[in-house]
Design a protein around this motif. Structure first.
Motif, PDB file in Angstrom:
ATOM      1  N   GLN A  42     -25.579 -12.403  18.270  1.00 49.39           N
ATOM      2  CA  GLN A  42     -25.718 -13.853  18.276  1.00 49.39           C
ATOM      3  C   GLN A  42     -26.821 -14.223  19.259  1.00 49.39           C
ATOM      4  N   SER A  43     -27.636 -15.183  18.895  1.00 55.08           N
ATOM      5  CA  SER A  43     -28.706 -15.659  19.767  1.00 55.08           C
ATOM      6  C   SER A  43     -28.123 -16.297  21.021  1.00 55.08           C
ATOM      7  N   ILE A  44     -28.768 -16.083  22.165  1.00 52.92           N
ATOM      8  CA  ILE A  44     -28.321 -16.736  23.389  1.00 52.92           C
ATOM      9  C   ILE A  44     -28.803 -18.190  23.436  1.00 52.92           C
ATOM     10  N   ASP A  45     -29.791 -18.520  22.599  1.00 47.35           N
ATOM     11  CA  ASP A  45     -30.336 -19.879  22.577  1.00 47.35           C
ATOM     12  C   ASP A  45     -29.655 -20.784  21.558  1.00 47.35           C
ATOM     13  N   ASP A  46     -29.090 -20.181  20.515  1.00 41.09           N
ATOM     14  CA  ASP A  46     -28.503 -20.966  19.428  1.00 41.09           C
ATOM     15  C   ASP A  46     -27.309 -20.197  18.873  1.00 41.09           C
ATOM     16  N   GLU A  47     -26.112 -20.654  19.164  1.00 37.35           N
ATOM     17  CA  GLU A  47     -24.902 -19.917  18.762  1.00 37.35           C
ATOM     18  C   GLU A  47     -24.741 -19.821  17.250  1.00 37.35           C
ATOM     19  N   ASN A  48     -25.470 -20.615  16.499  1.00 40.95           N
ATOM     20  CA  ASN A  48     -25.395 -20.566  15.036  1.00 40.95           C
ATOM     21  C   ASN A  48     -26.456 -19.647  14.420  1.00 40.95           C
ATOM     22  N   ARG A  49     -27.225 -18.967  15.251  1.00 42.85           N
ATOM     23  CA  ARG A  49     -28.230 -18.019  14.782  1.00 42.85           C
ATOM     24  C   ARG A  49     -27.679 -16.617  14.994  1.00 42.85           C
ATOM     25  N   LEU A  50     -27.481 -15.901  13.886  1.00 43.58           N
ATOM     26  CA  LEU A  50     -26.948 -14.535  13.930  1.00 43.58           C
ATOM     27  C   LEU A  50     -27.997 -13.556  13.424  1.00 43.58           C
ATOM     28  N   PHE A  51     -27.888 -12.332  13.893  1.00 39.96           N
ATOM     29  CA  PHE A  51     -28.803 -11.265  13.493  1.00 39.96           C
ATOM     30  C   PHE A  51     -27.982 -10.048  13.089  1.00 39.96           C
ATOM     31  N   LEU A  52     -28.291  -9.479  11.950  1.00 39.85           N
ATOM     32  CA  LEU A  52     -27.694  -8.220  11.527  1.00 39.85           C
ATOM     33  C   LEU A  52     -28.774  -7.162  11.705  1.00 39.85           C
ATOM     34  N   LEU A  53     -28.503  -6.173  12.551  1.00 39.12           N
ATOM     35  CA  LEU A  53     -29.469  -5.115  12.868  1.00 39.12           C
ATOM     36  C   LEU A  53     -28.974  -3.808  12.281  1.00 39.12           C
ATOM     37  N   GLU A  54     -29.823  -3.198  11.461  1.00 39.27           N
ATOM     38  CA  GLU A  54     -29.444  -1.943  10.806  1.00 39.27           C
ATOM     39  C   GLU A  54     -30.553  -0.914  10.968  1.00 39.27           C
ATOM     40  N   GLU A  55     -30.161   0.346  11.100  1.00 38.68           N
ATOM     41  CA  GLU A  55     -31.103   1.466  11.102  1.00 38.68           C
ATOM     42  C   GLU A  55     -30.608   2.485  10.091  1.00 38.68           C
ATOM     43  N   TRP A  56     -31.522   2.932   9.231  1.00 37.70           N
ATOM     44  CA  TRP A  56     -31.203   3.892   8.174  1.00 37.70           C
ATOM     45  C   TRP A  56     -32.150   5.075   8.259  1.00 37.70           C
ATOM     46  N   ASP A  57     -31.623   6.266   7.981  1.00 33.73           N
ATOM     47  CA  ASP A  57     -32.440   7.478   8.033  1.00 33.73           C
ATOM     48  C   ASP A  57     -33.593   7.415   7.040  1.00 33.73           C
TER      49      ASP A  57
END
Length: 98
Positions: A42-57
């Motif tokens: 979740q963004s520290i500046d905007d609680e309604n901004r989310l990020f999904l972070l993925e890493e794939w081989d």
């Protein structure tokens, strides 16, 4: 390696629902072949901004994930967003330091 960043702006009243949906799926996504990382932040500046972070081989592993039931659920939850999500893919080469 494929690094994927999905940026989402969720409707305030639906933030908890979307967060819980993603959180309930990250464990199973992490077990998918080739998944090195799957985290929701979740963004520290905007609680309604989310990020999904993925890493794939590999790109193939990521493409298989896009056909999975978990991804179908996440895609369905996108109706909780205030605006269209933004997804960027980056191809990187892993360099090991000695």
């Amino acid at each position: 390696m494929i690094f994927v960043v999905t940026r989402m702006k969720v409707v305030s009243e639906k933030r908890m629902e979307l967060s819980q949906t993603i959180a309930s799926l990250t464990g199973s996504i992490r077990k998918e072949k080739g998944c090195r990382r799957c985290d929701c932040c979740q963004s520290i500046d905007d609680e309604n901004r989310l990020f999904l972070l993925e890493e794939w081989d590999t790109h193939e592993d990521f493409m298989t994930h896009l056909k999975s039931e978990s991804f179908s659920v996440i895609r369905g939850a996108m109706n909780l967003l205030r605006e269209p999500y933004e997804r960027n893919h980056y191809t990187t080469k892993l360099i090991r330091e000695e």
